[in-house]
Motif scaffolding. Sequence first.
Motif, mmCIF file in Angstrom:
data_model
loop_
_atom_site.group_PDB
_atom_site.id
_atom_site.type_symbol
_atom_site.label_atom_id
_atom_site.label_comp_id
_atom_site.label_asym_id
_atom_site.label_seq_id
_atom_site.Cartn_x
_atom_site.Cartn_y
_atom_site.Cartn_z
ATOM 1 N N PHE A 1 0.824 -1.209 0.000
ATOM 2 C CA PHE A 1 0.000 0.000 0.000
ATOM 3 C C PHE A 1 0.863 1.266 0.000
ATOM 4 O O PHE A 1 0.494 2.256 -0.649
ATOM 5 C CB PHE A 1 -0.928 -0.007 1.217
ATOM 6 C CG PHE A 1 -2.046 -1.010 1.106
ATOM 7 C CD1 PHE A 1 -3.045 -0.848 0.159
ATOM 8 C CD2 PHE A 1 -2.089 -2.118 1.937
ATOM 9 C CE1 PHE A 1 -4.078 -1.776 0.048
ATOM 10 C CE2 PHE A 1 -3.109 -3.043 1.827
ATOM 11 C CZ PHE A 1 -4.106 -2.876 0.881
ATOM 12 N N TYR A 2 2.002 1.258 0.687
ATOM 13 C CA TYR A 2 2.895 2.423 0.640
ATOM 14 C C TYR A 2 3.453 2.609 -0.775
ATOM 15 O O TYR A 2 3.652 3.747 -1.223
ATOM 16 C CB TYR A 2 4.030 2.265 1.645
ATOM 17 C CG TYR A 2 3.575 2.342 3.085
ATOM 18 C CD1 TYR A 2 2.502 3.152 3.451
ATOM 19 C CD2 TYR A 2 4.202 1.614 4.087
ATOM 20 C CE1 TYR A 2 2.072 3.230 4.766
ATOM 21 C CE2 TYR A 2 3.782 1.676 5.409
ATOM 22 C CZ TYR A 2 2.713 2.483 5.736
ATOM 23 O OH TYR A 2 2.282 2.550 7.043
ATOM 24 N N GLY A 3 3.717 1.493 -1.461
ATOM 25 C CA GLY A 3 4.148 1.590 -2.850
ATOM 26 C C GLY A 3 3.071 2.199 -3.731
ATOM 27 O O GLY A 3 3.361 2.990 -4.645
ATOM 28 N N PHE A 4 1.818 1.845 -3.464
ATOM 29 C CA PHE A 4 0.709 2.453 -4.201
ATOM 30 C C PHE A 4 0.666 3.968 -3.986
ATOM 31 O O PHE A 4 0.403 4.734 -4.926
ATOM 32 C CB PHE A 4 -0.612 1.835 -3.750
ATOM 33 C CG PHE A 4 -0.848 0.435 -4.238
ATOM 34 C CD1 PHE A 4 -0.060 -0.115 -5.233
ATOM 35 C CD2 PHE A 4 -1.868 -0.351 -3.694
ATOM 36 C CE1 PHE A 4 -0.274 -1.409 -5.688
ATOM 37 C CE2 PHE A 4 -2.100 -1.630 -4.150
ATOM 38 C CZ PHE A 4 -1.300 -2.171 -5.143
ATOM 39 N N ILE A 5 0.908 4.407 -2.753
ATOM 40 C CA ILE A 5 0.896 5.841 -2.458
ATOM 41 C C ILE A 5 1.986 6.558 -3.259
ATOM 42 O O ILE A 5 1.763 7.646 -3.818
ATOM 43 C CB ILE A 5 1.090 6.073 -0.942
ATOM 44 C CG1 ILE A 5 -0.138 5.569 -0.177
ATOM 45 C CG2 ILE A 5 1.329 7.549 -0.646
ATOM 46 C CD1 ILE A 5 0.014 5.617 1.333
ATOM 47 N N VAL A 6 3.172 5.966 -3.341
ATOM 48 C CA VAL A 6 4.260 6.560 -4.120
ATOM 49 C C VAL A 6 3.861 6.682 -5.592
ATOM 50 O O VAL A 6 4.123 7.700 -6.243
ATOM 51 C CB VAL A 6 5.544 5.724 -3.964
ATOM 52 C CG1 VAL A 6 6.631 6.216 -4.916
ATOM 53 C CG2 VAL A 6 6.048 5.788 -2.530
ATOM 54 N N MET A 7 3.214 5.671 -6.134
ATOM 55 C CA MET A 7 2.798 5.708 -7.536
ATOM 56 C C MET A 7 1.729 6.769 -7.776
ATOM 57 O O MET A 7 1.713 7.422 -8.831
ATOM 58 C CB MET A 7 2.272 4.331 -7.945
ATOM 59 C CG MET A 7 3.331 3.274 -8.114
ATOM 60 S SD MET A 7 4.488 3.625 -9.481
ATOM 61 C CE MET A 7 5.872 4.300 -8.579
ATOM 62 N N ILE A 8 0.834 6.966 -6.825
ATOM 63 C CA ILE A 8 -0.177 8.027 -6.962
ATOM 64 C C ILE A 8 0.500 9.394 -6.997
ATOM 65 O O ILE A 8 0.135 10.276 -7.796
ATOM 66 C CB ILE A 8 -1.193 7.960 -5.812
ATOM 67 C CG1 ILE A 8 -2.034 6.675 -5.911
ATOM 68 C CG2 ILE A 8 -2.106 9.174 -5.827
ATOM 69 C CD1 ILE A 8 -2.973 6.633 -7.073
ATOM 70 N N LEU A 9 1.496 9.606 -6.135
ATOM 71 C CA LEU A 9 2.228 10.868 -6.140
ATOM 72 C C LEU A 9 2.976 11.062 -7.459
ATOM 73 O O LEU A 9 3.055 12.192 -7.971
ATOM 74 C CB LEU A 9 3.193 10.911 -4.964
ATOM 75 C CG LEU A 9 2.542 10.969 -3.573
ATOM 76 C CD1 LEU A 9 3.613 10.872 -2.479
ATOM 77 C CD2 LEU A 9 1.742 12.258 -3.406
ATOM 78 N N CYS A 10 3.518 9.992 -8.018
ATOM 79 C CA CYS A 10 4.181 10.088 -9.327
ATOM 80 C C CYS A 10 3.176 10.467 -10.417
ATOM 81 O O CYS A 10 3.510 11.218 -11.349
ATOM 82 C CB CYS A 10 4.860 8.760 -9.670
ATOM 83 S SG CYS A 10 6.308 8.376 -8.660
ATOM 84 N N THR A 11 1.959 9.956 -10.319
ATOM 85 C CA THR A 11 0.917 10.324 -11.267
ATOM 86 C C THR A 11 0.647 11.817 -11.227
ATOM 87 O O THR A 11 0.580 12.494 -12.270
ATOM 88 C CB THR A 11 -0.389 9.561 -10.964
ATOM 89 O OG1 THR A 11 -0.133 8.158 -10.937
ATOM 90 C CG2 THR A 11 -1.450 9.863 -12.003
ATOM 91 N N ALA A 12 0.483 12.351 -10.018
ATOM 92 C CA ALA A 12 0.243 13.786 -9.868
ATOM 93 C C ALA A 12 1.425 14.599 -10.390
ATOM 94 O O ALA A 12 1.245 15.655 -11.014
ATOM 95 C CB ALA A 12 -0.034 14.116 -8.402
#
Length: 461
Positions: free
Chosen positions: A400-411
Amino acid sequence: MSYAMLHATRKTLSTVKPSLIHTWTSNTSTPTGPIFPTQQAAAEFLGILDTGFLIAYAIGLYICGILGDNYNPRRLLAFGMMASSICVLCFGYLTETFHVYSPLIYSFLWILNGFIQSVGWPVEVSIMGNWFGHNARGAVMGAWSSCASVGNIIGTLIASYTLFLGYQYSFLIACSLLFIYSFLVFFQLPSAPWEVSSENLPGQMEEEQEEDPDEPTERPPPIGFLKAWLLPGVIAYSLAYACLKLVNYGFFFWLPFYLHAGLHWPESYADSLSTWYDVGGILAAVLAGAFSDHMRSRTPVVFIMLLMATVSLYIYAHSPESYNWNAFLLLVAGFFIGGPANMISSSITADLGKCEQLRGNAEALSTVTGIIDGTGSVGAALGQWFIPSVQHWFGWDAVFYGFIVMILCTALCLCPVLYKEHKDRRHHRSEEVDALLNSDSDENASDDIQEVRRRPTNSNV
């Protein structure tokens, strides 16, 4: 419903993963023993299947996007649905019925299915974009793009209610529905206004041309693949979608397995609970799509939802083992993750493929859809390769922390688009103000200047 049926067959594999792992690690699976020694090995093989599916899907999207702009989308879609139903039948039903347990056969059939299913999204976005203009595109395509989430729910419910018969019947029912619906698509789906005008409605088309003389009566020529990459916003949204689709498909492929193996709920119970994530995606697609039609640009809507997604993911990673709490938090996470994913892959993609730079002189909608969704699938494929290993070595919190990093990369990928749109709006307003200042005939120029500064301006996206 056509794409919902495609997604239902795709979702079936993720909902029956625990049953497949049990079958593949059972001593009675083959005469020589189990085909995998441990459950972790079987789970990693399922991750390889997901990765292979998405890699083939990504390659197919680039190809089918071009085909969708060059050939009849209706026929391509119907053919893809028929062929996919046959692959799913062989993968899930025939192999279990005749006890053919071979990793090589499983890999070939599921990867082939990924390539075939890639025909669906580009041609369907192209068809929808042909029928609906920019002003209604957010609401209409936002509501329509929820078809993937609807398909996920259909596939999950089919599996949860048929698992007691055997997982092979979940595949059988899903692929049978897809095969039957392919005939409805072939005989009943008009892919564009010019396809209707070429048949038997000359009087009606004359009236439509009088109402909208700019609407083309025949299909414009397709744009080149490389030129489509250079359209404004295509590269930025492609990279953003690669990061976002990794997260969205992480939930798609692994959420039922996490609820079963991580929270220790029964398989059918976990399947039904996972549908709340898709419900959130449906609500977001409809509400955010309609709201974006009244905005200067759709990008700020997506950007804000992405920031909220990071918060929802962090909260869900620490959620209690309660059905009601998990259902609510999955609904919220699906809203802020599935909503931007649906908007990028549908209404924003349609805006880019019908942008002002083309001026109706070229057809790029299907090609742009293939580029953005194909790049997104590359990112999703890499994610499915790593998720089982990350979970095994570091636990579900790390996933889930990896998912958060990917969301920030999307933004982060969307920041250049936001800056350019803001700069274009300021430039457009300054030009209008200068034009009014240079006009000697307008006695109320100062009032008009204030009006220009107050009113919103349109943007390509």
